[in-house]
Design an enzyme around this catalytic site. Structure first.
Site, short mmCIF file in Angstrom:
data_model
loop_
_atom_site.label_atom_id
_atom_site.label_comp_id
_atom_site.label_asym_id
_atom_site.label_seq_id
_atom_site.Cartn_x
_atom_site.Cartn_y
_atom_site.Cartn_z
CG PHE A 1 109.06 -78.45 6.92
CD1 PHE A 1 109.30 -78.54 8.28
CD2 PHE A 1 107.85 -78.91 6.42
CE1 PHE A 1 108.36 -79.08 9.13
CE2 PHE A 1 106.88 -79.44 7.27
CZ PHE A 1 107.14 -79.53 8.63
N GLY B 1 116.20 -78.22 6.17
CA GLY B 1 116.84 -76.91 6.15
C GLY B 1 116.33 -75.96 7.23
CG HIS B 2 112.87 -73.80 9.17
ND1 HIS B 2 112.09 -73.83 10.31
CD2 HIS B 2 113.00 -72.49 8.85
CE1 HIS B 2 111.75 -72.61 10.65
NE2 HIS B 2 112.28 -71.78 9.78
CG PHE B 3 116.69 -73.66 11.82
CD1 PHE B 3 117.15 -72.80 10.83
CD2 PHE B 3 115.59 -73.28 12.56
CE1 PHE B 3 116.54 -71.57 10.63
CE2 PHE B 3 114.97 -72.06 12.35
CZ PHE B 3 115.44 -71.20 11.38
CB VAL C 1 111.26 -75.14 14.77
CG1 VAL C 1 111.93 -75.34 16.12
CG2 VAL C 1 111.98 -74.08 13.98
#
Length: 156
Positions: free
Chosen positions: A46, A49-51, A56
């Site tokens: 994750f 893409g986050h971020f 986070v």
């Protein structure tokens, strides 16, 4: 003190990579509470893409980690392991609050307490913390259904 390693956890939770979000159980007491951890690494999918500029852990995945910890406590309390004929549904959340970000390198400590179990619906008080700082809190609800009853309304 009762503990569980990742291999024991996998006997009670059907989740697998990349959705298994409980790495170790530090302690648990049947019918009462559980304390578990998720080691958050820079390699988590994750974070791509986050971020990318400030990674986070998504809040929804922090909640999922708490829900998995709660489900684990329920299975341990019932002395039951999941099978191909049952499914656990996450059916409700109240009072979810996020207090601090969870970042690569953090260890998310999850503490879940059973508030009640009535008519097949489990309710829990759950918190997650990093280095003693509260990261999130929520009350969670879940229920278990057999595959044949999976479409029925919760509590019926």
């Amino acid at each position: 003190m009762k503990t569980l390693d990742i291999n024991q956890i996998k006997q009670y939770l059907p989740h697998r990579y990349p959705m298994l979000l409980v790495d170790r159980v530090l302690t648990w007491e049947s019918g009462k509470s559980i304390t578990a951890i998720k080691n958050v690494t820079a390699n988590e999918e994750f974070f791509n893409g986050h971020f990318p500029h400030k990674p986070v852990m998504p809040g929804v995945l922090m909640i999922e980690a708490l829900a998995q910890t709660a489900a684990l406590l329920s299975f341990l309390t019932m002395g039951q392991k999941p099978d191909d004929n049952s499914v656990v549904y996450f059916i409700g959340i109240d009072g979810a609050r996020f207090k601090r970000p969870v970042e690569p390198g953090d260890q998310l400590k999850m503490e879940v307490e059973i508030l009640r179990n009535a008519r097949g619906i489990w309710k829990y008080k759950a918190t997650g913390s990093v280095d003693g700082q509260l990261a999130l809190e929520a009350e969670l609800m879940c229920t278990m259904r057999t595959i044949n009853d999976a479409g029925s309304t919760a509590g019926q």
